[in-house]
Design a protein around this motif. Sequence first.
Motif, PDB file in Angstrom:
ATOM      1  N   SER A   1      -9.295  -6.974  -4.847  1.00 17.99           N
ATOM      2  CA  SER A   1      -8.374  -5.926  -5.298  1.00 17.99           C
ATOM      3  C   SER A   1      -9.065  -4.717  -5.890  1.00 17.99           C
ATOM      4  O   SER A   1      -8.415  -3.703  -6.163  1.00 17.99           O
ATOM      5  CB  SER A   1      -7.401  -6.508  -6.332  1.00 17.99           C
ATOM      6  N   ASP A   2     -10.401  -4.799  -6.074  1.00 21.35           N
ATOM      7  CA  ASP A   2     -11.119  -3.690  -6.702  1.00 21.35           C
ATOM      8  C   ASP A   2     -11.981  -2.921  -5.712  1.00 21.35           C
ATOM      9  O   ASP A   2     -12.891  -2.198  -6.098  1.00 21.35           O
ATOM     10  CB  ASP A   2     -11.992  -4.215  -7.849  1.00 21.35           C
TER      11      ASP A   2
ATOM     12  N   TYR B   1     -10.891   2.702  -2.210  1.00 13.12           N
ATOM     13  CA  TYR B   1      -9.745   3.314  -1.526  1.00 13.12           C
ATOM     14  C   TYR B   1      -8.476   2.456  -1.517  1.00 13.12           C
ATOM     15  O   TYR B   1      -7.481   2.840  -0.904  1.00 13.12           O
ATOM     16  CB  TYR B   1     -10.107   3.733  -0.091  1.00 13.12           C
ATOM     17  N   ILE B   2      -8.481   1.315  -2.195  1.00 20.13           N
ATOM     18  CA  ILE B   2      -7.263   0.504  -2.215  1.00 20.13           C
ATOM     19  C   ILE B   2      -6.137   1.234  -2.940  1.00 20.13           C
ATOM     20  O   ILE B   2      -5.004   1.287  -2.453  1.00 20.13           O
ATOM     21  CB  ILE B   2      -7.534  -0.869  -2.854  1.00 20.13           C
ATOM     22  N   GLU B   3      -6.439   1.795  -4.093  1.00 19.57           N
ATOM     23  CA  GLU B   3      -5.392   2.496  -4.834  1.00 19.57           C
ATOM     24  C   GLU B   3      -4.893   3.719  -4.068  1.00 19.57           C
ATOM     25  O   GLU B   3      -3.694   4.015  -4.056  1.00 19.57           O
ATOM     26  CB  GLU B   3      -5.908   2.914  -6.216  1.00 19.57           C
ATOM     27  N   ARG B   4      -5.799   4.414  -3.418  1.00 25.44           N
ATOM     28  CA  ARG B   4      -5.414   5.573  -2.603  1.00 25.44           C
ATOM     29  C   ARG B   4      -4.479   5.150  -1.471  1.00 25.44           C
ATOM     30  O   ARG B   4      -3.463   5.788  -1.215  1.00 25.44           O
ATOM     31  CB  ARG B   4      -6.670   6.240  -2.038  1.00 25.44           C
TER      32      ARG B   4
ATOM     33  N   ARG C   1      -2.663   2.393  -1.361  1.00 24.21           N
ATOM     34  CA  ARG C   1      -1.417   1.891  -1.954  1.00 24.21           C
ATOM     35  C   ARG C   1      -0.439   3.028  -2.217  1.00 24.21           C
ATOM     36  O   ARG C   1       0.757   2.924  -1.916  1.00 24.21           O
ATOM     37  CB  ARG C   1      -1.726   1.140  -3.247  1.00 24.21           C
ATOM     38  N   ARG C   2      -0.949   4.117  -2.763  1.00 27.45           N
ATOM     39  CA  ARG C   2      -0.081   5.280  -3.022  1.00 27.45           C
ATOM     40  C   ARG C   2       0.370   5.935  -1.722  1.00 27.45           C
ATOM     41  O   ARG C   2       1.523   6.356  -1.584  1.00 27.45           O
ATOM     42  CB  ARG C   2      -0.816   6.311  -3.881  1.00 27.45           C
TER      43      ARG C   2
ATOM     44  N   GLU D   1       2.245  -2.792  -1.101  1.00 31.13           N
ATOM     45  CA  GLU D   1       1.306  -3.620  -1.840  1.00 31.13           C
ATOM     46  C   GLU D   1       0.533  -4.547  -0.890  1.00 31.13           C
ATOM     47  O   GLU D   1       1.124  -5.184  -0.019  1.00 31.13           O
ATOM     48  CB  GLU D   1       2.040  -4.469  -2.876  1.00 31.13           C
TER      49      GLU D   1
END
Length: 267
Positions: free
Chosen positions: A117-118, A121-124, A126-127, A132
């Motif tokens: 999960s870390d 670009y995962i957060e990018r 996700r947005r 999820e």
Amino acid sequence: MTSIRLVVSDVDGTLLNPDKQLTPAAIAAVHRLHAHGVAFTAVSSRPPFGMRMLMAPLKLMLPLGAFNGSMMFEPGGATLENHTIPHDAVNVAIELLTARGIDVWLFTTERWIIRRSDGPYIERERRAIAFEPDVVDTGAPLPENICKVVGVSDDFELLAACEPEMKAALGKAAHVTRSQNYYLDVTAPGVDKGTFVEAIASRLEIPLKDVATIGDMVNDLPMFLKSGVSFAMGNAGDAVKSRATYTTASNAEDGFAKAMDRILELA
């Protein structure tokens, strides 16, 4: 004078601004196409669930393309056509990426699967796709219906060097292309954004010479080759610009909307 009857657009880097948002100018431009009787749709490396945010603002009615054109689906969600990657090719892609220290993402029509999960670009992502991911163990069984394997890295040179290796390793078993500097996509063989353009034009009985396409990355070149007119975004690299009929402004400068205005001059 060219008569444009259909526009097929890329999404990220083209239809969306750098913040992955539709601008008022882009929305208005698509509505102008509708008003002038010019059909419009989009094809993306995104999964179908990552394109939902386009439907209502753009009033989309035509089928769209996901996974670099290997899937065609209705705006309401129904799948019209879907091609998956052979299981052996999935394993080869995962093994090569893992050996190079590149993060692996997997996509089906309904899931986004990651191993940690870390990762970059995962957060990018996700947005961007408003979805999820499922975090699974490295040794967990893989689903059979994988539509896209993505190599993800913030080392652009490493990913670029991996691309020819991946193409050599997979041959005709899968399609390999860069959708962003940080994404290396492996999708189903024999289909790409160009075959999507052919398919949607055929459905609408529109000659390819009356189709315009617009994009910013090398994975958009197959659709440039199929359409009568093509536009490269100002943020595209020289290799993409050199293959387009025209170049518009960047996606930070509403280049998509400006290109649509030019298309209406040709329509």
